[in-house]
Design a protein around this motif. Structure first.
Motif, PDB file in Angstrom:
ATOM      1  N   ARG A  88       0.803  -1.222   0.000  1.00  0.00           N
ATOM      2  CA  ARG A  88       0.000   0.000   0.000  1.00  0.00           C
ATOM      3  C   ARG A  88       0.843   1.282   0.000  1.00  0.00           C
ATOM      4  O   ARG A  88       0.599   2.208   0.788  1.00  0.00           O
ATOM      5  CB  ARG A  88      -0.969   0.003   1.179  1.00  0.00           C
ATOM      6  CG  ARG A  88      -1.817  -1.255   1.299  1.00  0.00           C
ATOM      7  CD  ARG A  88      -2.913  -1.123   2.334  1.00  0.00           C
ATOM      8  NE  ARG A  88      -4.000  -0.299   1.835  1.00  0.00           N
ATOM      9  CZ  ARG A  88      -5.076   0.042   2.556  1.00  0.00           C
ATOM     10  NH1 ARG A  88      -5.179  -0.374   3.800  1.00  0.00           N
ATOM     11  NH2 ARG A  88      -6.023   0.798   2.038  1.00  0.00           N
ATOM     12  N   SER A  91      -5.827  -0.949   7.306  1.00  0.00           N
ATOM     13  CA  SER A  91      -5.869  -2.321   6.789  1.00  0.00           C
ATOM     14  C   SER A  91      -6.592  -3.250   7.760  1.00  0.00           C
ATOM     15  O   SER A  91      -7.368  -4.120   7.344  1.00  0.00           O
ATOM     16  CB  SER A  91      -4.446  -2.831   6.534  1.00  0.00           C
ATOM     17  OG  SER A  91      -3.736  -1.957   5.673  1.00  0.00           O
ATOM     18  N   ILE A 138      -2.134 -10.232   7.322  1.00  0.00           N
ATOM     19  CA  ILE A 138      -1.399  -9.099   6.756  1.00  0.00           C
ATOM     20  C   ILE A 138       0.001  -9.509   6.322  1.00  0.00           C
ATOM     21  O   ILE A 138       0.439  -9.198   5.208  1.00  0.00           O
ATOM     22  CB  ILE A 138      -1.350  -7.923   7.758  1.00  0.00           C
ATOM     23  CG1 ILE A 138      -2.750  -7.324   7.918  1.00  0.00           C
ATOM     24  CG2 ILE A 138      -0.369  -6.846   7.276  1.00  0.00           C
ATOM     25  CD1 ILE A 138      -2.829  -6.162   8.888  1.00  0.00           C
ATOM     26  N   TRP A 157      -3.713  -4.875  -2.313  1.00  0.00           N
ATOM     27  CA  TRP A 157      -2.893  -3.980  -1.504  1.00  0.00           C
ATOM     28  C   TRP A 157      -1.413  -3.988  -1.903  1.00  0.00           C
ATOM     29  O   TRP A 157      -0.691  -3.050  -1.593  1.00  0.00           O
ATOM     30  CB  TRP A 157      -3.015  -4.367  -0.032  1.00  0.00           C
ATOM     31  CG  TRP A 157      -4.273  -3.863   0.623  1.00  0.00           C
ATOM     32  CD1 TRP A 157      -5.073  -2.857   0.186  1.00  0.00           C
ATOM     33  CD2 TRP A 157      -4.848  -4.344   1.832  1.00  0.00           C
ATOM     34  NE1 TRP A 157      -6.105  -2.663   1.064  1.00  0.00           N
ATOM     35  CE2 TRP A 157      -6.004  -3.568   2.084  1.00  0.00           C
ATOM     36  CE3 TRP A 157      -4.508  -5.352   2.755  1.00  0.00           C
ATOM     37  CZ2 TRP A 157      -6.822  -3.767   3.203  1.00  0.00           C
ATOM     38  CZ3 TRP A 157      -5.318  -5.546   3.855  1.00  0.00           C
ATOM     39  CH2 TRP A 157      -6.456  -4.775   4.087  1.00  0.00           C
TER      40      TRP A 157
END
Length: 356
Positions: free
Chosen positions: A87, A263, A337, A351
């Motif tokens: 990102r 996120s 993540i 992302w």
């Protein structure tokens, strides 16, 4: 698009050995990106050059009035050899929000991202691949006018340096202890709390030292007016799971709008969890703890990604969360993540950006 000149070093450094502990932010790669700003000319002369010391006048305004900003993000190496950024456009947007607040000239978002991709590509072979490691990316801007007067500078340097790094906390995912600060104040609405600038972090040091002296890793700040509403941790945003609901302080002008924070909110909502961004008082947290409804607490940030909180110290009260262990949701968020960042989990959010 920037026309970036690349000058490679003739004296490459020895890279860390694979089994060498990297620490965080202690080792730097062979190259850095630099771009100048001159009033009337704009941003110019973008280049990648060998990593070296800067030569600045002692009168440079950054030293006297603190006109500077910085960002932080990471590059990751996937198992199939790709280099991914997470990102970076969000960092570019946040950088310009900081620039506006500090009267620093904005940089086009696409130029900001291009500069990062270019210098990362040059030093791509510095990206570590051991579990928990990454290439930390530090873009920053400093005011360089030689002038002892309180005005926006007319010249600046935009610089990006790279650092192969391990975990931000030596304990890794082990839950940390948090000191809830009720004496010092970090920021107030209308100030620079939502800007990514060194002054915010300098203002946090006294409380950080106090917390460390008491055996705690980080400071949780309360609002600067009523001293009752939770804002953020020293280097992270903060989340609570209370009776099944994920709650985080709403952005109010004194809280940094974290990329990882955004996120986590998006992921939790995609999993069907209720997420509330609102004012949260320390009394509410204490009541939730006493009634057994405070299920999990974790911090979020680029450096640590997810940092579970094992205990709080508030005045004379110590609140232990999850018996000092990482919670199920905290672990799921971390795994998702980091999995996306490393290309191990399908990026349904779009992302990641590949550096080619």
């Amino acid at each position: 698009m920037l026309d970036i000149k690349i000058v490679k070093t003739t004296k490459p450094k020895e890279k860390p050995k694979k089994d060498h502990p990297l620490g965080f932010g202690k080792i730097f790669t062979d190259h850095m990106f630099i771009m100048n700003y001159t009033e009337g000319k704009g941003w110019h002369d973008p280049r990648v050059v060998p990593f070296d010391n800067l030569s600045l006048s002692p009168a440079a305004m950054v030293f006297h009035y603190g006109q500077e900003m910085f960002e932080g993000l990471k590059a990751y190496k996937t198992e199939d050899g790709k280099t991914l950024l997470f990102r970076p456009e969000m960092n570019a947007k946040r950088a310009n929000n900081t620039n506006k607040r500090l009267c620093i000239p904005e940089i086009k978002e696409e130029d900001f991202v291009q500069a990062i991709k270019t210098v990362v590509k040059v030093d791509e072979d510095w990206i570590p691949t051991a579990p928990g490691t990454s290439l930390y990316i530090r873009p920053f801007i400093i005011a360089t006018d030689e002038f002892l007067g309180v005005n926006p500078s007319k010249t600046y340097l935009f610089i990006i340096i790279l650092s192969p790094s391990g975990a931000y906390y030596e304990s890794g995912l082990a839950p940390v202890g948090i000191w809830i600060e009720d004496e010092y104040v970090r920021a107030v609405r209308g100030g620079i709390g939502e800007a990514k600038t060194g002054g915010n972090y300098a203002a946090s040091l006294a409380a950080q030292v106090k917390a460390h002296d008491e055996g705690f890793s980080q400071v949780l700040w309360l609002d600067g007016v009523e001293r009752k509403y939770i804002e953020e941790v020293g280097a992270m945003n903060i989340f609570f799971k209370i009776d099944g609901v994920v709650v985080t302080p709403q952005l109010n002008g004194s809280i940094l709008p974290g990329v990882t924070r955004d996120s986590v909110i998006a992921l939790c909502k995609s999993w069907g969890l209720t997420v509330e961004e609102r004012k949260i008082s320390i009394d509410e947290i204490y009541d939730a703890y006493k009634t057994g409804k405070l299920e999990e607490v974790w911090g979020t940030g680029t450096a640590a990604v997810i940092s579970p909180v094992g205990k709080f110290r508030w005045k004379d009260e110590v609140m232990t969360i999850q018996d000092g262990k990482i919670g199920e949701l905290s672990q799921k968020i971390y795994d998702t993540i980091t999995g996306i960042q490393l290309g191990k989990v399908t990026d349904t959010m779009n992302w990641t950006i590949e550096v080619k």
